[in-house]
Design a protein around this motif. Structure first.
Motif, PDB file in Angstrom:
ATOM      1  N   UNK A   1       0.903  -1.139   0.000  1.00 18.37           N
ATOM      2  CA  UNK A   1       0.000   0.000   0.000  1.00 18.37           C
ATOM      3  C   UNK A   1       0.947   1.194   0.000  1.00 18.37           C
ATOM      4  N   UNK A   2       1.179   1.744  -1.185  1.00 17.46           N
ATOM      5  CA  UNK A   2       2.194   2.776  -1.404  1.00 17.46           C
ATOM      6  C   UNK A   2       1.519   4.134  -1.510  1.00 17.46           C
TER       7      UNK A   2
ATOM      8  N   UNK B   1      -2.755  -7.587   8.946  1.00 18.16           N
ATOM      9  CA  UNK B   1      -2.790  -9.046   8.996  1.00 18.16           C
ATOM     10  C   UNK B   1      -2.704  -9.666   7.604  1.00 18.16           C
ATOM     11  N   UNK B   2      -2.994  -8.881   6.564  1.00 22.76           N
ATOM     12  CA  UNK B   2      -2.902  -9.386   5.189  1.00 22.76           C
ATOM     13  C   UNK B   2      -1.449  -9.511   4.735  1.00 22.76           C
TER      14      UNK B   2
ATOM     15  N   UNK C   1      -6.062  -4.538  -8.427  1.00 26.33           N
ATOM     16  CA  UNK C   1      -6.976  -4.783  -7.326  1.00 26.33           C
ATOM     17  C   UNK C   1      -6.792  -6.127  -6.655  1.00 26.33           C
ATOM     18  N   UNK C   2      -5.904  -6.970  -7.192  1.00 24.16           N
ATOM     19  CA  UNK C   2      -5.679  -8.290  -6.596  1.00 24.16           C
ATOM     20  C   UNK C   2      -4.900  -8.159  -5.290  1.00 24.16           C
ATOM     21  N   UNK C   3      -4.989  -9.159  -4.461  1.00 25.51           N
ATOM     22  CA  UNK C   3      -4.284  -9.126  -3.171  1.00 25.51           C
ATOM     23  C   UNK C   3      -2.771  -9.107  -3.347  1.00 25.51           C
ATOM     24  N   UNK C   4      -2.288  -9.544  -4.496  1.00 23.90           N
ATOM     25  CA  UNK C   4      -0.840  -9.569  -4.750  1.00 23.90           C
ATOM     26  C   UNK C   4      -0.344  -8.302  -5.438  1.00 23.90           C
TER      27      UNK C   4
END
Length: 155
Positions: free
Chosen positions: A13-14, A124-125, A55-58
């Motif tokens: 998260x930049x 936690x992610x 938008x992906x978690x990676x």
């Protein structure tokens, strides 16, 4: 600019906080016309090109705020899921001029950008949070950023 040529594959998260005060573009305050667009926004575009935006978690999420006399959330972390629309949004960020209210910009990042509703992921992610502040120097008297910076680090 010195960045690894291969880019960054870890999700982040930049967040960027950009100084849009009078001293950036206004020669009367030590700036040069075009600095905001040709240097600050160009730096932002170059930096973000090294990340997988999506938008992906990676993927990496990019957020942008500006500060001067007023602070504005220009791009929330969940605002763009591809590099093309992000680049267009970056180019539309306006230069505002005014004082250098660094603490107000940091407060906006903490209270508006760093929220789940604007795309900040839970620690936690396993996603690291990075804030890059781009400024040309001293804050206006009474608007230094130390206290707000400590609040951000504590969260």
């Amino acid at each position: 600019l010195s960045v690894t040529q291969d880019g960054c594959s870890a999700p982040l998260d930049l967040m960027f906080l950009l100084d849009a005060s009078g001293s950036i573009d206004n020669p009367q305050f030590g700036g040069r016309p075009g600095n905001f667009r040709n240097k600050i926004l160009a730096f932002l575009e170059e930096m973000t090109s090294y990340f997988s935006i999506g938008g992906a978690t990676t993927d990496t999420r990019i957020g942008v705020a500006t500060f001067s006399d007023q602070s504005h959330l220009r791009i929330p972390l969940n605002g763009h899921t591809n590099a093309t629309t992000l680049a267009a949004a970056v180019q539309s960020i306006p230069y505002t001029g005014g004082g250098t209210h660094t603490s107000s910009g940091l407060r906006l990042v903490r209270t508006q950008m760093m929220t789940s509703s604007n795309g900040l992921r839970d620690l936690a992610a396993g996603v690291s949070r990075v804030l890059i502040i781009v400024t040309d120097g001293q804050a206006t008297a009474g608007y230094a950023g130390a206290a707000e910076s400590e609040r951000i680090q504590a969260e």
